[in-house]
Design a protein around this motif. Sequence first.
Motif, short mmCIF file in Angstrom:
data_model
loop_
_atom_site.label_atom_id
_atom_site.label_comp_id
_atom_site.label_asym_id
_atom_site.label_seq_id
_atom_site.Cartn_x
_atom_site.Cartn_y
_atom_site.Cartn_z
N PRO A 154 0.87 -1.10 0.01
CA PRO A 154 -0.04 -0.12 0.16
C PRO A 154 0.77 1.04 -0.03
CG PRO A 154 -0.88 -1.65 1.55
CD PRO A 154 0.49 -2.10 1.00
N GLY A 155 0.27 2.45 -0.93
CA GLY A 155 1.06 3.48 -0.88
C GLY A 155 2.54 3.64 -1.74
N PHE A 156 2.71 2.22 -2.42
CA PHE A 156 4.07 2.40 -2.96
C PHE A 156 3.99 3.49 -4.29
CE2 PHE A 156 7.34 0.77 -6.21
CZ PHE A 156 8.35 0.57 -5.15
N PHE A 157 4.97 4.18 -4.42
CA PHE A 157 4.71 5.56 -5.24
C PHE A 157 4.91 4.84 -6.68
CE2 PHE A 157 6.78 8.46 -8.00
CZ PHE A 157 6.25 9.76 -7.62
N LEU A 158 5.47 3.99 -7.19
CA LEU A 158 5.33 3.67 -8.61
C LEU A 158 4.49 2.21 -8.75
CD1 LEU A 158 6.45 4.52 -11.33
CD2 LEU A 158 8.06 2.64 -10.89
N SER A 159 3.37 2.53 -9.41
CA SER A 159 2.27 1.36 -9.13
C SER A 159 1.75 0.91 -10.37
CB SER A 159 1.37 1.64 -8.22
OG SER A 159 0.45 2.90 -8.64
N ARG A 160 1.96 1.75 -11.62
CA ARG A 160 1.47 1.77 -12.92
C ARG A 160 2.41 1.59 -13.87
NH1 ARG A 160 -4.23 0.50 -12.83
NH2 ARG A 160 -5.27 1.64 -11.08
N GLN A 161 1.98 0.86 -14.90
CA GLN A 161 3.08 0.59 -16.26
C GLN A 161 3.05 2.03 -16.79
OE1 GLN A 161 3.81 -2.62 -14.79
NE2 GLN A 161 4.68 -2.47 -16.80
N ALA A 162 1.89 2.78 -17.04
CA ALA A 162 2.11 3.90 -17.64
C ALA A 162 2.83 5.11 -16.94
CB ALA A 162 0.73 4.79 -18.08
N GLN A 163 2.85 5.16 -15.55
CA GLN A 163 3.57 6.09 -14.76
C GLN A 163 5.13 5.93 -15.07
OE1 GLN A 163 3.02 5.17 -10.76
NE2 GLN A 163 4.34 7.04 -9.97
N ALA A 164 5.54 4.45 -14.92
CA ALA A 164 6.81 3.90 -14.96
C ALA A 164 7.54 4.44 -16.57
CB ALA A 164 7.15 2.49 -15.04
N MET A 165 6.66 4.29 -17.43
CA MET A 165 7.01 4.70 -18.83
C MET A 165 7.23 6.07 -18.96
SD MET A 165 7.45 2.06 -20.51
CE MET A 165 7.70 2.53 -22.34
N ALA A 166 6.35 6.98 -18.25
CA ALA A 166 6.43 8.37 -18.25
C ALA A 166 7.79 8.75 -17.49
CB ALA A 166 5.13 9.07 -17.41
N VAL A 167 8.20 8.25 -16.40
CA VAL A 167 9.34 8.43 -15.56
C VAL A 167 10.39 8.09 -16.34
CG1 VAL A 167 10.68 7.59 -13.77
CG2 VAL A 167 8.38 8.02 -13.32
N LEU A 168 10.57 6.77 -17.03
CA LEU A 168 11.89 6.52 -18.09
C LEU A 168 11.92 7.67 -19.10
CD1 LEU A 168 11.15 2.91 -18.72
CD2 LEU A 168 12.74 3.90 -17.06
N GLU A 169 10.73 8.22 -19.58
CA GLU A 169 10.80 9.37 -20.59
C GLU A 169 11.56 10.62 -20.09
OE1 GLU A 169 8.33 11.55 -24.15
OE2 GLU A 169 7.47 10.02 -23.00
N GLU A 170 11.14 10.93 -18.92
CA GLU A 170 11.39 12.22 -18.27
C GLU A 170 13.12 12.13 -17.69
OE1 GLU A 170 9.94 15.30 -14.86
OE2 GLU A 170 8.88 13.38 -15.02
N VAL A 171 13.50 11.05 -17.17
CA VAL A 171 14.70 10.70 -16.72
C VAL A 171 15.82 10.64 -17.90
CG1 VAL A 171 16.46 9.44 -15.86
CG2 VAL A 171 14.14 9.81 -14.65
N GLY A 172 15.27 10.31 -19.04
CA GLY A 172 16.07 10.05 -20.28
C GLY A 172 17.46 9.68 -20.40
N ALA A 173 17.49 8.49 -19.35
CA ALA A 173 18.80 7.89 -19.32
C ALA A 173 18.56 6.61 -20.19
CB ALA A 173 19.44 7.75 -18.02
#
Length: 265
Positions: A154-173
Amino acid sequence: MIRLAANLSMLFNEHAFIDRFGAAADAGFKGVEYLFPYAFAADDLQRALKETQLEQVLFNLPPGDWEAGERGLASLPGREGEFRDSVVEALRYAEALNCPRVHAMAGVLPENADATTQADHHATYIRNLRFAASEAAKVGREILIEPINTRDMPGFFLSRQAQAMAVLEEVGAENLKLQFDLYHCQIMDGDLIRHLERQFSAIGHIQVAGVPERHEPNVGEVHYPAIFERLSALGYTGWIGCEYRPKEETRAGLGWGEAWGLTTH
């Protein structure tokens, strides 16, 4: 080709931890993963890998105070120094164990977190992942992020696939990849094969377990043979971590994996 790695934090608990390496090798596994190596000297783990001819494929960064309920530091404002130290420690072990990738757990939001708090966690997460990816790139390693279902955590910050993909794109590494756990994805998002297809280029590691009880992959609502077939068709050559809780003794439940080299005898 499907390559299976035993998660030694969950499998072969009939044995002491160091003895699980040999048990995994005897059962036909070629790689191992586990939550954390830090309770053991790197030399001892290195020796266990060499003796069993197993490949270390994954482990997590230090998670903070696990016993107190912390599940990672990467998104926690005010803990940046501790996170940076955890990156250094994880990469030290990764080099010693010749492990190509480590997972940075995102951490848990405070209860009833408002939009401002969530935004602070996101900004911290992005900064910390950029640091981790930069440090890992210097030694030829990958950093992984994994959406984890909020029923188990419960409460884990990263929980959805779309959220993870958005993070990958924003970090850009280039060396920041997705740890795609089919168990967590089924609980939170479903539509597993389409998610795999859409996110395939970002995937650095895959994990499996039966849904909903997290037992063997042949138990529950997910038909893993179809998923493995699609992964093979997509050209996946990475590892598939078996991160499940055996219903009974580990070896007795490995029949599901005989087609991919596992053995029950």
